[in-house]
Design an enzyme around this catalytic site. Structure first.
Site, PDB file in Angstrom:
ATOM      1  N   CYS A  19       0.829  -1.202   0.000  1.00 15.29           N
ATOM      2  CA  CYS A  19       0.000   0.000   0.000  1.00 15.29           C
ATOM      3  C   CYS A  19       0.868   1.259   0.000  1.00 15.29           C
ATOM      4  O   CYS A  19       1.389   1.637  -1.029  1.00 15.29           O
ATOM      5  CB  CYS A  19      -0.990  -0.035   1.166  1.00 15.29           C
ATOM      6  SG  CYS A  19      -2.430   0.998   0.821  1.00 15.29           S
TER       7      CYS A  19
ATOM      8  N   GLU B 173      -1.879  -9.068   3.162  1.00 18.06           N
ATOM      9  CA  GLU B 173      -1.775  -9.704   4.485  1.00 18.06           C
ATOM     10  C   GLU B 173      -3.135 -10.122   5.044  1.00 18.06           C
ATOM     11  O   GLU B 173      -3.243 -11.074   5.799  1.00 18.06           O
ATOM     12  CB  GLU B 173      -1.072  -8.768   5.483  1.00 18.06           C
ATOM     13  CG  GLU B 173      -1.813  -7.490   5.882  1.00 18.06           C
ATOM     14  CD  GLU B 173      -1.550  -6.302   4.957  1.00 18.06           C
ATOM     15  OE1 GLU B 173      -1.126  -6.527   3.810  1.00 18.06           O
ATOM     16  OE2 GLU B 173      -1.792  -5.155   5.383  1.00 18.06           O
TER      17      GLU B 173
ATOM     18  N   HIS C 282      -3.617  -4.815   0.304  1.00 15.52           N
ATOM     19  CA  HIS C 282      -3.065  -5.376   1.541  1.00 15.52           C
ATOM     20  C   HIS C 282      -3.223  -6.887   1.512  1.00 15.52           C
ATOM     21  O   HIS C 282      -4.189  -7.412   2.090  1.00 15.52           O
ATOM     22  CB  HIS C 282      -3.849  -4.851   2.749  1.00 15.52           C
ATOM     23  CG  HIS C 282      -3.659  -3.405   3.039  1.00 15.52           C
ATOM     24  ND1 HIS C 282      -2.799  -2.954   3.999  1.00 15.52           N
ATOM     25  CD2 HIS C 282      -4.212  -2.298   2.496  1.00 15.52           C
ATOM     26  CE1 HIS C 282      -2.834  -1.635   4.043  1.00 15.52           C
ATOM     27  NE2 HIS C 282      -3.687  -1.210   3.138  1.00 15.52           N
TER      28      HIS C 282
HETATM   29  N1  GLN Z   1      -1.816   6.746   3.109  1.00 20.61           N
HETATM   30  C1  GLN Z   1      -1.911   6.031   1.883  1.00 20.61           C
HETATM   31  C2  GLN Z   1      -3.275   6.199   1.241  1.00 20.61           C
HETATM   32  O1  GLN Z   1      -4.210   6.581   1.888  1.00 20.61           O
HETATM   33  C3  GLN Z   1      -1.597   4.557   2.097  1.00 20.61           C
HETATM   34  C4  GLN Z   1      -2.591   3.873   2.959  1.00 20.61           C
HETATM   35  C5  GLN Z   1      -2.111   2.522   3.426  1.00 20.61           C
HETATM   36  O2  GLN Z   1      -0.931   2.228   3.402  1.00 20.61           O
HETATM   37  N2  GLN Z   1      -3.020   1.699   3.868  1.00 20.61           N
HETATM   38  O3  GLN Z   1      -3.427   5.963   0.072  1.00 20.61           O
END
Ligand code: GLN
Length: 548
Positions: free
Chosen positions: A379, A512, A510
């Site tokens: 992410c 995970e 994500h």
């Molecule tokens: N802050 C970034 C976004 O909002 C990444 C978010 C995250 O890593 N879950 O896109």
């Protein structure tokens, strides 16, 4: 339908989630269809707005709910998929009761905690169980008995025995037996806690006692006597090295069989060979590998529990111990980067929000790229890799995400104007399952072994499409894009990689959240594999230099 309620007393953080999950794992090992519910007595509607370093990770379900991290444990231990409805909070219950009242559904009655709030709680529990056509539904009541806010939930589950019948309901109460100096194990807190539970009308069928070491028989008998349950119904949840040992520890004491008897379930021998094998590999692995986790909330493992578990799953698969070394992004500088990554076989830049530690993370991505160390960006970790690449390879000076620099000359990451316009997506997060189309011939295709995958998302910012072509020309490989209807973000960058690098992967999703001990997440599996290879190559190199 059978319902098993898990309550807790004495203190919080006794591992009720793990006990609930382990019980679910034992039922699953017998082939039952299991549903799971987590009750959080707080007023928040969900965990989305709560601080991860206070409450632990925000877990994201396939249907896009931001929930308590215990739901992640349910999915991992029970190998089931839970939905938004599986996390019930006080806020949700009151909100819908108030909405029904406004809509006139209570026909001018006085709306009260009993029966209206308690009925709403029971309806919600039953709906979860029905939706998945479960044989057994396990319900964990958060908080500790005696809390004011858990009272309506306790009242609801108390009356479920009368609605559903004795043979269809069981209560497990988790307490603590502390060891005092001199080594004596104290049972008094358990007695008090069980009487508090009786005080609200619930008689536990099983008492589960958390303690440092397995309960001695005399202590078990004493607890049984004082709490009026038979000694075979007192279980010991003692400290273990790996959480995945808990299902086996409870099965060894006969929990599975006891529940079968109590709920008049058919006696089924459990298949537990996976767990036995996994524990063996966790305790005595053949290999070892070092992953540097570059993050902000260092030293707060619970904020990243799904990632740490996903590494554990990959470790089980590779028969390897995966050591996670925290690297505080805020302290990472060009002067200490070599020392920080000494002995590192793979670098992970994890998810995150806000500007703190960003430059350190960019430095980590640069270091991994230049030194050909396996890199995995999750992410924010993808966004960091793109910023780094834009600055140093595509020569976009000052490239950044508008999250960290609103006035960046080169906003390679930003909130898309279309995103703001589309109803329901207006500057809010992209949450839950989104499918990704994988570009053939890429590392990503080898990682997943397929062209289409679903992964869970939780982010707001995207790779700016206006920069994608130039970044590609400079050598960035876009290996996955969002699939689906155009107005729902089709074609957005989901994955990036580098061609001349052994393993450099960034994912907007994500992965995970979908990793299970028995089915490790493909990117985690591949990343740990690459780190092992990296280590092997390094060892080979060292040997070559020695022989020169
Ligand atoms: N802050 C970034 C976004 O909002 C990444 C978010 C995250 O890593 N879950 O896109």
């Amino acid at each position: 339908m059978k319902y098993i309620f898990v309550t807790g007393g004495v203190v919080s953080s006794l591992g009720k989630g793990v006990v609930t999950s382990s019980l679910g794992a034992l039922l699953r090992a017998r082939g039952h269809r299991v549903a799971a519910v987590k009750i959080d007595p707080y007023i928040n509607l969900d965990a989305g707005t709560m601080r991860p370093y206070e409450h632990g990770e925000v877990f994201v379900t396939a249907d896009g709910a931001e929930t308590d991290l215990d739901l992640g444990n349910y999915e991992r231990f029970m190998d089931i998929e839970v939905k938004r409805a599986s996390n019930i909070t006080t806020g949700q219950v009151y909100k819908s009761v108030i909405e029904k009242e406004r809509a006139g559904e209570y026909l001018s009655q006085t709306v009260q905690v009993i029966p209206h709030i308690t009925d709403e709680i029971k309806d919600r529990i039953r709906r979860v169980a029905l939706e998945v056509q479960a044989d057994i539904c396990v319900i964990e009541v958060g908080g500790t008995v005696g809390d004011i806010e858990s009272l309506p939930f306790l009242e609801a589950i108390r009356t479920m025995r009368f609605d559903e019948g004795y043979e269809n309901t069981a209560y497990i109460h988790l307490t603590l037996a502390p060891t005092v100096s001199g080594g004596e194990v104290k049972t008094k807190p358990t007695q008090h806690s069980v009487s508090a539970l009786r005080g609200v009308g619930i008689t536990p069928d099983f008492v589960m006692v958390r303690s440092k070491t397995p309960l001695e028989d005399d202590v078990r008998r004493k607890i049984a006597l004082f709490t009026s349950v038979d000694p075979e119904s007192v279980f010991s949840s003692f400290d273990v090295e790996y959480l995945y040992e808990v299902p086996l520890a409870l099965e060894a004491q006969g929990l599975g069989r006891a529940v079968e008897k109590r709920l008049k379930l058919e006696k089924i021998p459990p298949s537990l060979s996976f767990w036995h094998d996994a524990i063996k590999k966790l305790k005595d692995p053949a290999f070892e590998v070092n992953i540097a986790f570059v993050g902000k909330y260092v030293a707060m493992g619970d904020a990243y529990i799904s990632i740490l578990e996903a590494f554990r799953h990959a470790g089980i698969y590779h028969n390897s111990r995966v050591n996670i070394n925290w690297v505080n992004a805020e302290e990472l500088e060009p002067e200490n980067v070599n020392a920080a990554f000494a002995g590192t076989d793979g670098i992970l830049v994890g998810p995150g929000f806000g500007h703190r530690g960003i430059e350190g993370k960019i430095l980590a991505a640069k270091y991994a790229r230049e030194n050909k160390i396996p890199y995995f960006g999750i992410c924010l970790g993808l966004q960091i890799a793109v910023i780094e690449f834009a600055r140093h390879q595509a020569k976009f000076e000052g490239a950044n995400s508008t999250e960290f620099d609103e006035y960046s000359k080169h906003p390679v990451i930003g909130i898309m104007p279309e995103q703001l316009e589309v109803a329901g997506m207006g500057g809010t997060m992209r949450l839950g399952d989104w499918s990704m189309q994988i570009v053939p011939g890429t590392l990503l295709e080898r990682v997943y072994g397929s062209k289409d995958v679903l992964e869970r998302h939780r982010h707001r910012y995207e790779v700016n499409p206006a920069y994608v072509e130039t970044l590609k020309e400079a050598g960035l490989v876009v290996s996955g894009v969002t699939k689906g209807k155009l107005e729902r973000g089709a074609g957005l960058v989901e994955a990036i990689e580098l061609a001349d690098h052994p393993f450099f992967l960034g994912l907007q999703a994500h992965p995970e959240f979908k990793s299970r001990p028995m089915r490790p997440s493909p990117p985690f599996k591949a990343f740990v594999g690459a780190a092992l290879e990296f280590k092997g190559i390094k060892t080979q190199l060292e040997r070559n230099t020695e022989s020169v």
